[in-house]
Structures are given as structure tokens and as C-alpha cells.
Motif scaffolding. Sequence first.
Motif, PDB file in Angstrom:
ATOM      1  N   MET A   1      62.468 -48.036 -26.774  1.00 32.13           N
ATOM      2  CA  MET A   1      62.565 -49.350 -26.131  1.00 32.13           C
ATOM      3  C   MET A   1      61.474 -50.292 -26.637  1.00 32.13           C
ATOM      4  SD  MET A   1      65.189 -49.449 -23.980  1.00 32.13           S
ATOM      5  CE  MET A   1      64.859 -50.631 -22.677  1.00 32.13           C
ATOM      6  N   LEU A   2      60.279 -49.753 -26.830  1.00 31.86           N
ATOM      7  CA  LEU A   2      59.147 -50.581 -27.226  1.00 31.86           C
ATOM      8  C   LEU A   2      59.318 -51.118 -28.640  1.00 31.86           C
ATOM      9  CD1 LEU A   2      56.377 -51.781 -26.664  1.00 31.86           C
ATOM     10  CD2 LEU A   2      55.349 -49.583 -27.318  1.00 31.86           C
ATOM     11  N   PHE A   3      59.703 -50.249 -29.589  1.00 33.45           N
ATOM     12  CA  PHE A   3      59.809 -50.778 -30.947  1.00 33.45           C
ATOM     13  C   PHE A   3      61.045 -51.653 -31.118  1.00 33.45           C
ATOM     14  CE2 PHE A   3      61.350 -46.295 -32.056  1.00 33.45           C
ATOM     15  CZ  PHE A   3      62.654 -46.618 -32.381  1.00 33.45           C
ATOM     16  N   PHE A   4      62.061 -51.449 -30.287  1.00 39.87           N
ATOM     17  CA  PHE A   4      63.202 -52.349 -30.327  1.00 39.87           C
ATOM     18  C   PHE A   4      62.809 -53.723 -29.783  1.00 39.87           C
ATOM     19  CE2 PHE A   4      67.727 -52.916 -30.822  1.00 39.87           C
ATOM     20  CZ  PHE A   4      67.977 -54.033 -30.035  1.00 39.87           C
ATOM     21  N   ALA A   5      62.127 -53.733 -28.639  1.00 39.23           N
ATOM     22  CA  ALA A   5      61.696 -55.009 -28.060  1.00 39.23           C
ATOM     23  C   ALA A   5      60.735 -55.732 -28.996  1.00 39.23           C
ATOM     24  CB  ALA A   5      61.033 -54.768 -26.702  1.00 39.23           C
ATOM     25  N   GLY A   6      59.836 -54.978 -29.630  1.00 39.92           N
ATOM     26  CA  GLY A   6      58.911 -55.582 -30.583  1.00 39.92           C
ATOM     27  C   GLY A   6      59.632 -56.202 -31.763  1.00 39.92           C
ATOM     28  N   SER A   7      60.713 -55.552 -32.209  1.00 38.40           N
ATOM     29  CA  SER A   7      61.505 -56.108 -33.303  1.00 38.40           C
ATOM     30  C   SER A   7      62.138 -57.436 -32.900  1.00 38.40           C
ATOM     31  CB  SER A   7      62.620 -55.133 -33.700  1.00 38.40           C
ATOM     32  OG  SER A   7      62.105 -53.985 -34.313  1.00 38.40           O
ATOM     33  N   MET A   8      62.618 -57.503 -31.677  1.00 37.17           N
ATOM     34  CA  MET A   8      63.259 -58.726 -31.206  1.00 37.17           C
ATOM     35  C   MET A   8      62.237 -59.838 -30.981  1.00 37.17           C
ATOM     36  SD  MET A   8      66.538 -58.539 -31.044  1.00 37.17           S
ATOM     37  CE  MET A   8      67.531 -57.210 -31.686  1.00 37.17           C
ATOM     38  N   ALA A   9      61.020 -59.455 -30.579  1.00 34.89           N
ATOM     39  CA  ALA A   9      59.998 -60.440 -30.228  1.00 34.89           C
ATOM     40  C   ALA A   9      59.087 -60.802 -31.404  1.00 34.89           C
ATOM     41  CB  ALA A   9      59.147 -59.916 -29.060  1.00 34.89           C
ATOM     42  N   GLY A  10      59.306 -60.172 -32.567  1.00 30.17           N
ATOM     43  CA  GLY A  10      58.489 -60.491 -33.728  1.00 30.17           C
ATOM     44  C   GLY A  10      57.115 -59.844 -33.704  1.00 30.17           C
ATOM     45  N   GLN A  11      56.947 -58.769 -32.959  1.00 24.72           N
ATOM     46  CA  GLN A  11      55.651 -58.093 -32.860  1.00 24.72           C
ATOM     47  C   GLN A  11      55.657 -56.847 -33.759  1.00 24.72           C
ATOM     48  OE1 GLN A  11      53.838 -57.834 -28.942  1.00 24.72           O
ATOM     49  NE2 GLN A  11      55.440 -59.171 -28.117  1.00 24.72           N
TER      50      GLN A  11
END
Length: 221
Positions: free
Chosen positions: A7-17
Amino acid sequence: ATHNLHMLFFAGSMAGQGGVSLRAAKAYTDQVPDGIFYEALILLRFGWFDEILKLEEIPEQPIQRGLFEFARGYAYLRSGEADIARVYLNRVREAAANTPEDVKIRGRHTARQLLGITAGILEGEILREEGLLDEAVTVFEDAVELHEGLAYDEPEPLNFGAHHWLGAALLEIDRPEKAEEIYRASLVMHPHNGWSIYGLEQALRAQGRNAEADEARAYFQ
């Protein structure tokens, strides 16, 4: 714990982090057999192509291996090695066609779907490099159709959308109205996604709709 990392690396991908995403993906790789394919997809999302080519472990499972080989092929293309990229594209296409339908990721997503999407992205980018933009758009459209047909999942199996490649190609052939449509559709699927908002701004500006483009830019910021 691995679900939380996913979940974290997916959200980071979407948020540009990118930093957050990569740390989570490396931890995922340490805990999940063949998990290195997600590390490769994170590196691809953020344009760290040299790092993809440094990855040594190769997944054994067919879909995971296919996604890893998509990332490597894309990295070779971005490194100026289109011939090598085509070798990897052929591998991904073959796996998409020949992996049994009952072999899935997370019990829901088949090789035909996931490797069809990613092969389309890679093939389309190869065609763009060759100046065959109309052909590239057709391939990207097929990838988008496959992507929109994926089953709902949390998180999703891919940390990027085929829409972004299609939108960029449409802008390149001076079809900004269609590009706007694609980026808006992407924002329905992934609200507040910066990649799509950036593309939307470009599509609006190409149509001379500068006030709306400025609003999209402020939204992006």
C-alpha cells in the motif's frame, strides 16, 4: 506487514514520493519471493532506469518475471538500446500469450492482462522512438482498454496507468482534445494523481485554454 508495504509504495507512486516508494519496495523485496519485480516497477515510475539495469535477481514466477522484464526492456530503451528493448518486448508478449489463465497475481490478475498492458506500453514507446506515432497511439489505446478492465484491488497490481503514455502520444500528434479526455478519465480512476494533472494542464494549454490550464497547474502544485 507486506500488504502495508505494498500500500505504501503504491501510494508513494501515485503521490510522486519516490524515496518513500523505493524504501518500501526494497523492504517488500526482502520479505516476498520474487518481490523484486515491484522494486523494478517503482524505479521505472520515477525514471531511475540505470538502477533497474543493476538489479540482479530475476523472478521465477511467470507474471512477476514478465513485469520485471518489461521494466528492463523499458530501461534499455531509455538507455538508447532499442534492439535489446525489443528482445524483452518479445519475451513479455510471449509470456502474456502463453501463461495459463489460472496463473494470477493476488488471485485476480492474469498474465494476459498485466503483461498485455505493459507490453503495450513498451511497444508503444518503441514505436514513438521510431517516429511511428499513429501506430503507437493504437497500441497505447489497446493497453488502456486492458487496464480499464482490471478487477478492483487494493492496492492495484500496477503502480502506474497506461493512460499517461496514451495522453502523451496524443499530445505529440496534436490531438489535445482527445488527450484531455484521456487524462480526465485517468483522474476518475485515480483522483488527485499528479501525473494525470500535469498531462491535463498540457492538454488544456495546447488548446489555448490558458485560464483552465493555470487552474490545473495550481491543482498540480
